[in-house]
Design a protein around this motif. Structure first.
Motif, short mmCIF file in Angstrom:
data_model
loop_
_atom_site.label_atom_id
_atom_site.label_comp_id
_atom_site.label_asym_id
_atom_site.label_seq_id
_atom_site.Cartn_x
_atom_site.Cartn_y
_atom_site.Cartn_z
N MET A 36 0.89 -1.25 -0.05
CA MET A 36 -0.01 0.06 -0.01
C MET A 36 1.04 1.31 -0.02
O MET A 36 0.50 2.39 -0.42
CB MET A 36 -0.86 0.02 1.02
CG MET A 36 -2.07 -0.78 1.20
SD MET A 36 -3.12 -0.95 2.59
CE MET A 36 -3.71 -2.64 2.79
N THR A 37 1.87 1.23 0.73
CA THR A 37 3.10 2.37 0.88
C THR A 37 3.61 2.44 -0.52
O THR A 37 3.72 3.67 -1.02
CB THR A 37 3.70 2.18 1.87
OG1 THR A 37 3.23 1.77 3.09
CG2 THR A 37 4.80 3.42 1.97
N PRO B 262 0.43 3.38 -4.24
CA PRO B 262 -0.82 3.82 -3.43
C PRO B 262 -1.86 3.82 -4.26
O PRO B 262 -3.13 3.83 -3.83
CB PRO B 262 -0.34 5.45 -3.35
CG PRO B 262 1.14 5.51 -3.56
CD PRO B 262 1.63 4.12 -4.09
N ALA B 263 -1.92 3.71 -5.73
CA ALA B 263 -3.02 3.49 -6.68
C ALA B 263 -3.65 2.28 -6.23
O ALA B 263 -4.96 2.01 -6.49
CB ALA B 263 -2.58 3.63 -7.97
N GLU B 264 -3.10 1.22 -5.78
CA GLU B 264 -3.48 -0.21 -5.62
C GLU B 264 -4.23 -0.28 -4.11
O GLU B 264 -4.63 -1.31 -3.80
CB GLU B 264 -2.50 -1.31 -5.81
CG GLU B 264 -2.08 -1.17 -7.11
CD GLU B 264 -3.21 -1.33 -8.32
OE1 GLU B 264 -4.01 -2.28 -7.93
OE2 GLU B 264 -3.26 -1.03 -9.34
N THR B 265 -3.87 0.90 -3.38
CA THR B 265 -4.48 0.51 -1.85
C THR B 265 -5.94 0.05 -1.94
O THR B 265 -5.98 -0.62 -0.70
CB THR B 265 -4.06 1.99 -1.20
OG1 THR B 265 -2.97 2.26 -1.06
CG2 THR B 265 -4.62 1.88 0.10
N LEU C 292 -10.27 2.50 5.49
CA LEU C 292 -9.57 2.93 4.49
C LEU C 292 -10.21 2.87 3.03
O LEU C 292 -10.14 3.65 2.17
CB LEU C 292 -8.35 2.36 4.50
CG LEU C 292 -7.23 2.78 3.64
CD1 LEU C 292 -6.80 4.22 3.57
CD2 LEU C 292 -5.91 1.96 3.66
N ILE D 64 -10.81 6.13 0.71
CA ILE D 64 -10.31 6.11 -0.48
C ILE D 64 -11.67 6.43 -1.62
O ILE D 64 -11.33 7.34 -2.48
CB ILE D 64 -9.63 4.81 -1.07
CG1 ILE D 64 -8.38 4.71 -0.39
CG2 ILE D 64 -9.48 4.88 -2.56
CD1 ILE D 64 -7.79 3.43 -0.33
N ARG E 171 -8.19 9.70 4.20
CA ARG E 171 -7.24 8.53 3.83
C ARG E 171 -6.00 8.34 4.79
O ARG E 171 -5.63 7.44 5.21
CB ARG E 171 -6.61 8.86 2.12
CG ARG E 171 -5.77 7.58 1.80
CD ARG E 171 -5.52 7.88 0.45
NE ARG E 171 -4.58 6.63 0.03
CZ ARG E 171 -4.62 6.15 -1.40
NH1 ARG E 171 -5.38 6.56 -2.34
NH2 ARG E 171 -3.70 5.33 -1.54
N PRO E 172 -5.12 9.46 5.06
CA PRO E 172 -3.97 9.46 5.97
C PRO E 172 -4.30 8.89 7.27
O PRO E 172 -3.56 7.89 7.72
CB PRO E 172 -3.35 10.74 5.74
CG PRO E 172 -3.85 11.57 4.72
CD PRO E 172 -5.20 10.86 4.60
N PHE F 231 -5.29 5.23 7.08
CA PHE F 231 -4.22 4.21 6.83
C PHE F 231 -3.25 4.14 8.14
O PHE F 231 -2.71 3.03 8.44
CB PHE F 231 -3.19 4.98 5.73
CG PHE F 231 -2.29 3.96 5.22
CD1 PHE F 231 -2.54 2.73 4.89
CD2 PHE F 231 -0.85 4.40 5.27
CE1 PHE F 231 -1.41 1.70 4.49
CE2 PHE F 231 0.23 3.69 5.04
CZ PHE F 231 -0.12 2.25 4.48
N LYS G 91 -2.66 0.80 10.11
CA LYS G 91 -1.10 0.29 10.43
C LYS G 91 -1.31 0.04 11.86
O LYS G 91 -0.73 -0.98 12.24
CB LYS G 91 -0.35 1.38 10.08
CG LYS G 91 -0.06 1.43 8.59
CD LYS G 91 1.29 2.18 8.31
CE LYS G 91 1.24 3.30 8.80
NZ LYS G 91 2.56 4.42 8.22
#
Length: 114
Positions: free
Chosen positions: A47-48, A51-54, A80, A84, A90-91, A94, A98
């Motif tokens: 994910m990090t 980002p487009a695949e998160t 999350l 998105i 989003r931050p 995420f 985590k």
């Protein structure tokens, strides 16, 4: 849809759910937990890096987490996905994911040492 509140508040894993999903096979439980811990770490790293695949990766993590009874991880992954989709928070979402993964992985590590 939030996950059911089956897990005790002080545990990031619902061990009754895990036992049902593994048919009470303790060896299988340990194998599944180890695989989840590794997968969760890989997905967070991806994910990090991507980002487009998160959203897709969060969805995958949500399903895996629900399967083993890591409902806090599943709920954080769902949050999350929503962040998105809506473009808001989003931050924060995420960071919450985590944290939930870290708690689940710590619980898993403690269980696997037994």
């Amino acid at each position: 849809m939030p996950s059911p509140p089956l897990a005790p508040i002080d545990s990031p894993l619902d061990l009754d759910h895990l036992s049902r999903m593994t048919l009470g096979d303790a060896e299988l439980e340990q194998e599944v937990l180890a695989m989840f811990a590794e997968q969760a770490a890989r997905l967070l790293a991806a994910m990090t890096a991507l980002p487009a695949e998160t959203g897709t990766l969060a969805h995958k993590l949500k399903g895996s987490a629900r399967g083993i009874g890591a409902f806090a991880v599943a709920d954080a992954a769902a949050s999350l996905e929503t962040a998105i989709r809506t473009g808001h928070g989003r931050p924060h979402a995420f960071a919450a994911l985590k944290e939930a993964v870290a708690e689940a992985r710590a619980a898993i590590a403690a269980m696997l040492k037994r």
